[in-house]
Design a protein around this motif. Structure first.
Motif, PDB file in Angstrom:
ATOM      1  N   ILE A   1       0.814  -1.116   0.042  1.00  0.00           N
ATOM      2  CA  ILE A   1       0.080  -0.089  -0.013  1.00  0.00           C
ATOM      3  C   ILE A   1       0.989   1.328   0.107  1.00  0.00           C
ATOM      4  CG2 ILE A   1      -1.807   1.358   1.394  1.00  0.00           C
ATOM      5  CD1 ILE A   1      -2.534  -1.159   2.471  1.00  0.00           C
ATOM      6  N   GLU A   2       0.740   2.162  -0.812  1.00  0.00           N
ATOM      7  CA  GLU A   2       1.438   3.251  -1.120  1.00  0.00           C
ATOM      8  C   GLU A   2       2.982   2.925  -0.966  1.00  0.00           C
ATOM      9  OE1 GLU A   2      -0.224   5.649   2.107  1.00  0.00           O
ATOM     10  OE2 GLU A   2      -2.189   5.881   1.293  1.00  0.00           O
ATOM     11  N   ASN A   3       3.444   2.283  -1.732  1.00  0.00           N
ATOM     12  CA  ASN A   3       4.876   1.878  -1.978  1.00  0.00           C
ATOM     13  C   ASN A   3       5.354   1.250  -0.698  1.00  0.00           C
ATOM     14  OD1 ASN A   3       4.920   2.453  -4.713  1.00  0.00           O
ATOM     15  ND2 ASN A   3       5.291   4.615  -4.097  1.00  0.00           N
ATOM     16  N   SER A   4       4.389   0.870   0.395  1.00  0.00           N
ATOM     17  CA  SER A   4       5.140   0.284   1.521  1.00  0.00           C
ATOM     18  C   SER A   4       4.549  -1.225   1.664  1.00  0.00           C
ATOM     19  CB  SER A   4       4.623   0.906   2.904  1.00  0.00           C
ATOM     20  OG  SER A   4       5.080   2.143   2.902  1.00  0.00           O
ATOM     21  N   GLU A   5       5.222  -1.917   1.964  1.00  0.00           N
ATOM     22  CA  GLU A   5       5.062  -3.562   2.089  1.00  0.00           C
ATOM     23  C   GLU A   5       4.561  -3.780   3.537  1.00  0.00           C
ATOM     24  OE1 GLU A   5       7.459  -6.817   0.058  1.00  0.00           O
ATOM     25  OE2 GLU A   5       7.735  -7.269   2.144  1.00  0.00           O
ATOM     26  N   PHE A   6       3.416  -4.378   3.444  1.00  0.00           N
ATOM     27  CA  PHE A   6       2.991  -4.947   4.828  1.00  0.00           C
ATOM     28  C   PHE A   6       2.749  -6.583   4.784  1.00  0.00           C
ATOM     29  CE2 PHE A   6       1.806  -0.686   4.117  1.00  0.00           C
ATOM     30  CZ  PHE A   6       1.854  -0.114   5.572  1.00  0.00           C
TER      31      PHE A   6
END
Length: 193
Positions: free
Chosen positions: A17-22
Motif C-alpha cells: 500500500i502506497e509503496n510500503s510493504e505489509f
C-alpha cells in the motif's frame, strides 16, 4: 489498495500500500499476545466514549485471548493492526452475549458461531483498508472451520463495510464497560448458504 494476497488469505500474505510493504500473519498462541494487548490500548485510549480508567492499563487482554485465533498486520516487523476470532458451539459463550437478546437471532440462532473481536488499527495507519483485509482473512478462516454464522459487534463506522461483506444488522447491544459512551451494534453473517 494495491494488494496481492496469497491463498489462503488467512495464513500469511504480503501486500503493498502506497509503496510500503505489509505482512498479514495468522499467529500461533501465545505469539505476540502482549504486543496485541498493548496495541489495543494504544489504538483506543484517545477515542471518545471510552473508560479512561480501563485504558490507563498497559494491556487489554482477556480470557478469550487464550482460546481465540489472532491475526496481525505488520510493517517493518511492528504490529500496526490486529484482530481476533473465537469459535462457539452455543451463543451463550460468545463474548458479550449477555449484552444482546438471544431471542432476536431468529433464523441465525443455531451454531456453531464464529465471533469477530478486538479489531484495532493504530491511528496513523487507518484508512488504508486494513480492517477489510483482517475481515476477509477471518471470514475465510471461519468458513474453513465450519462455522455456520459469524457474529460481529462493531462500532457505527464499521456497519457499512460489514454489510458490504454480507453481514446483516440486527440491532444495538448494551454498552461495554470499557466503552460506556460508545454505541456498539450487533451484526451477523450467514455462512450456511
Amino acid at each position: 489498495m494495491n494488494a496481492t494476497l496469497n491463498t489462503p488469505l488467512f495464513m500469511k500474505s504480503k501486500f503493498e500500500i502506497e509503496n510500503s510493504e505489509f505482512l498479514l500473519t495468522k499467529l500461533d498462541y501465545p505469539e505476540r499476545l502482549d504486543e496485541m494487548g498493548a496495541l489495543r490500548v494504544a489504538a483506543w485510549k484517545e477515542e471518545q466514549g471510552i473508560s479512561k480508567d480501563f485504558f490507563s492499563h498497559k494491556l487489554w487482554l482477556d480470557d478469550e485471548d487464550l482460546l481465540a485465533h489472532h491475526w496481525v498486520i505488520t510493517h517493518n516487523k511492528v504490529i500496526v493492526a490486529a484482530a481476533r476470532m473465537s469459535f462457539h458451539q452455543e451463543y451463550s459463550s460468545v463474548p458479550h452475549a449477555n449484552l444482546f437478546d438471544e431471542t432476536l437471532l431468529g433464523q441465525f440462532a443455531e451454531g456453531p458461531f464464529a465471533s469477530l473481536n478486538r479489531l484495532v488499527v493504530l491511528p496513523g495507519f487507518r484508512g488504508k483498508g486494513f480492517s477489510g483485509v483482517l475481515d476477509q482473512a477471518r471470514i475465510q478462516f471461519a468458513q474453513s472451520q465450519g462455522a455456520r454464522s459469524i457474529i460481529a459487534q462493531p462500532i457505527a463506522s464499521r456497519i457499512k463495510p460489514l454489510e458490504d461483506l454480507g453481514f446483516v444488522y440486527l440491532g444495538k447491544i448494551k454498552p461495554l464497560y470499557q466503552m460506556p459512551e460508545r454505541q456498539i451494534y450487533f451484526m451477523i453473517k450467514d455462512l450456511s448458504k
